[in-house]
Scaffold this active site. Structure first.
Site, short mmCIF file in Angstrom:
data_model
loop_
_atom_site.label_atom_id
_atom_site.label_comp_id
_atom_site.label_asym_id
_atom_site.label_seq_id
_atom_site.Cartn_x
_atom_site.Cartn_y
_atom_site.Cartn_z
N GLU A 182 3.03 -52.53 71.46
CA GLU A 182 4.44 -52.56 70.90
C GLU A 182 4.79 -51.48 69.79
O GLU A 182 5.07 -51.65 68.57
CB GLU A 182 4.82 -54.02 70.27
CG GLU A 182 4.46 -54.91 71.10
CD GLU A 182 5.10 -56.55 70.52
OE1 GLU A 182 5.34 -56.30 69.34
OE2 GLU A 182 5.06 -57.55 71.27
N GLU A 386 1.65 -60.56 76.71
CA GLU A 386 2.25 -61.30 75.68
C GLU A 386 3.13 -62.30 76.30
O GLU A 386 4.28 -61.57 76.56
CB GLU A 386 2.40 -60.87 74.49
CG GLU A 386 1.17 -60.33 73.47
CD GLU A 386 1.59 -59.75 72.30
OE1 GLU A 386 2.87 -60.30 71.70
OE2 GLU A 386 1.10 -58.91 71.66
O1 IFM Z 1 2.73 -62.04 66.90
C1 IFM Z 1 3.14 -61.05 67.60
C2 IFM Z 1 2.24 -59.95 67.95
O2 IFM Z 1 1.44 -59.46 67.23
C3 IFM Z 1 3.03 -58.93 68.78
N1 IFM Z 1 3.87 -59.60 69.58
C4 IFM Z 1 5.07 -60.55 69.19
C5 IFM Z 1 4.07 -61.66 68.50
C6 IFM Z 1 5.05 -62.91 68.06
O3 IFM Z 1 5.79 -62.20 67.09
#
Ligand code: IFM
Length: 481
Positions: A182, A386
């Site tokens: 990210e 994710e």
């Molecule tokens: O916890 C975060 C993660 O570190 C990166 N992506 C989003 C998740 C939830 O906010």
């Protein structure tokens, strides 16, 4: 890419199918990140990171929480590995803490840091779990930030050096690699809004950081190709903003946010150039002289798959300047803006239901996103690196965590992924965020994303109902009833 079209919306809106089957080769597991779970921030020669500094800043984190102890995963590695086995995970995505490997961001690898990750990788392999390494999940060595952080071009070079050290240490055993997690958050929340470390609020700096993160990715991919065996897979993970909006001004608002949040990264990484409209939208802030000749070629490296992080959608329109402005972009508010040049885009409050982050639950957004990416980048496999949800879980008197909201969220998003596959998307796997409740950045420990509950006083882990459900899904590769 504009991920917004009604034409993609499914005719079966509740996404609560059961019995859907995933191929045997579809990788199902879970994910974490170093600073969010490890704790032990001074152990084994680790140096300070920007998140140690930021979380020590009064007012930066809810309840003044820090990652100093977190889930104490560093000291509970074997038990946590056994926990993964009990869930049946096929893959585990974790990040390497740069300041454990290079305490000040330069120089040789710290043997104790390497030993920790080596033990983690060996422990996974011994248990039949596939390791997926992320090189950077936001914990920049503080010494590099002191020298300019991601606003400095030098940091991209340092990152490539660090990537080489990790590749040499783990490349004989780890087959799946991700450069950055990210980078939008690193650049625009870290240097623009100031909600994330290092907490800077400078629009020009956020665009400069964006470019140096992209450059770091390109340089690191080159290094990984040099150091890793030919069969290793190299990727990047992006958090895509899936944009909606029905207002007459929404197409313009969607275009602007799509440029800043999505195409600022997919443009140079996957098409070989920054979008012209992004340059135009930000021309009053920067002349883009930080992009040197040849940079876009370096950033444009072949990838083996694209990591996709998805949680919810955003609904936008242009602010009319008169009505009270809505700011529901899903990111914690801080002193600056994460939308340089497009501050006048309005993020509307969306229909529920919501998770405890206040994020709307929209599995159709995941299906749309995967289908859009599949169409834009044919031949590039995708992996959901994710997806998950925070809820205010409680342990019942009988010791069980009945997290029905998360279980339902996962069921609906696995269904969305399955529908994307049925529509021809080459989706290779799905990693649930997160294995453990953990340090949720600016929100500290107030938000729980885990499929395993963590009691932060005792460090006792309790598998939630969603964790058992995921285990059952993995067991039969079939969405349980
Ligand atoms: O916890 C975060 C993660 O570190 C990166 N992506 C989003 C998740 C939830 O906010």
């Amino acid at each position: 890419m504009t991920i917004s079209d009604e034409r993609l919306t499914s005719s079966r809106p509740d996404y609560r199918d059961s019995g859907l089957v995933f191929d045997d080769g579809f990788l199902i597991g879970s994910a974490t990140a170093a600073y969010q779970i490890e704790g032990a921030v001074t152990a084994g020669g680790r140096g300070p990171s920007i998140w140690d500094t930021f979380s020590a800043t009064p007012g930066a984190i809810t309840n003044g929480d820090t990652g100093a102890v977190a889930d104490d995963h560093y000291n509970r590695l074997d038990a946590d590995l056994d926990l993964m086995v009990s869930l049946g995970l096929e893959a585990y995505r974790f990040s390497v803490s740069w300041p454990r490997i290079q305490p000040s961001g330069v120089g040789p690898a710290n043997p104790e840091g390497v030993a920790f990750y080596s033990r983690l990788v060996d422990g996974l392999l011994a248990r039949g779990i596939r390791p997926i390494v992320t090189l950077y999940h936001w914990d920049l060595p503080q010494a590099l930030e002191d020298a300019g952080g991601w606003t400095s071009r030098e940091t991209a070079t340092r990152f490539a050096d660090y990537a080489r050290l990790v590749a040499r240490a783990l490349g004989d055993r780890v087959e799946v690699w991700t450069t950055l997690n990210e980078p939008w958050c690193s650049a625009f929340l870290g240097y623009g809004s100031g909600a994330h470390a290092p907490g800077r609020t400078d629009a020009e700096a956020s665009l400069r950081a964006m470019h140096h993160l992209n450059l770091a990715h390109g340089l690191a991919v080159q290094v990984l190709r040099e150091e890793l065996p030919a069969h290793a897979e190299v990727s990047v993970t992006l958090n895509f903003h899936v944009l909606r909006g029905e207002d007459a001004s929404s197409p313009e608002a969607r275009r602007r946010i799509d440029a800043l949040a999505n195409r600022a990264f997919t443009g140079p990484m996957l098409h070989g150039e920054y979008p012209a409209d992004l340059r135009a939208d930000t021309a009053a802030i920067t002349d883009w002289s930080f992009v040197l000749p040849g940079d876009e070629r370096i950033i444009h490296q072949p990838l083996d798959f694209l990591g996709v992080n998805y949680y919810s959608t955003a609904t936008v329109r242009m602010w009319d300047g008169a009505s009270p402005r809505q700011h529901a972009d899903g990111h914690k508010a801080a002193g600056g803006t994460p939308w340089p040049g497009s501050e006048h885009v309005e993020f509307l409050v969306q229909d529920g239901p919501y998770t405890s982050m206040g994020w709307n639950i929209a599995p159709d957004g995941l299906e749309d996103l995967l289908v859009s990416l599949g169409a834009e980048f044919p031949g590039l496999p995708l992996m959901v690196t994710e997806n998950g949800a925070a809820f205010d879980d409680e342990i019942d008197a009988d010791g069980r965590v009945r997290d029905v909201g998360r279980l339902d969220y996962l069921r609906r998003h696995f269904t969305a992924a399955h529908r994307a596959i049925e529509r021809g998307v080459d989706l290779r796997g799905y990693l649930v965020w997160s294995l453990l409740d953990n340090f949720e950045w600016g929100y500290g420990y107030s938000k729980r994303f885990g499929i395993v509950h963590v009691d932060y006083d005792t460090q006792v882990r309790t598998v939630k109902d969603s964790g058992r459900w995921l285990g059952a899904l993995i067991d039969r590769h079939r969405i349980p009833e």
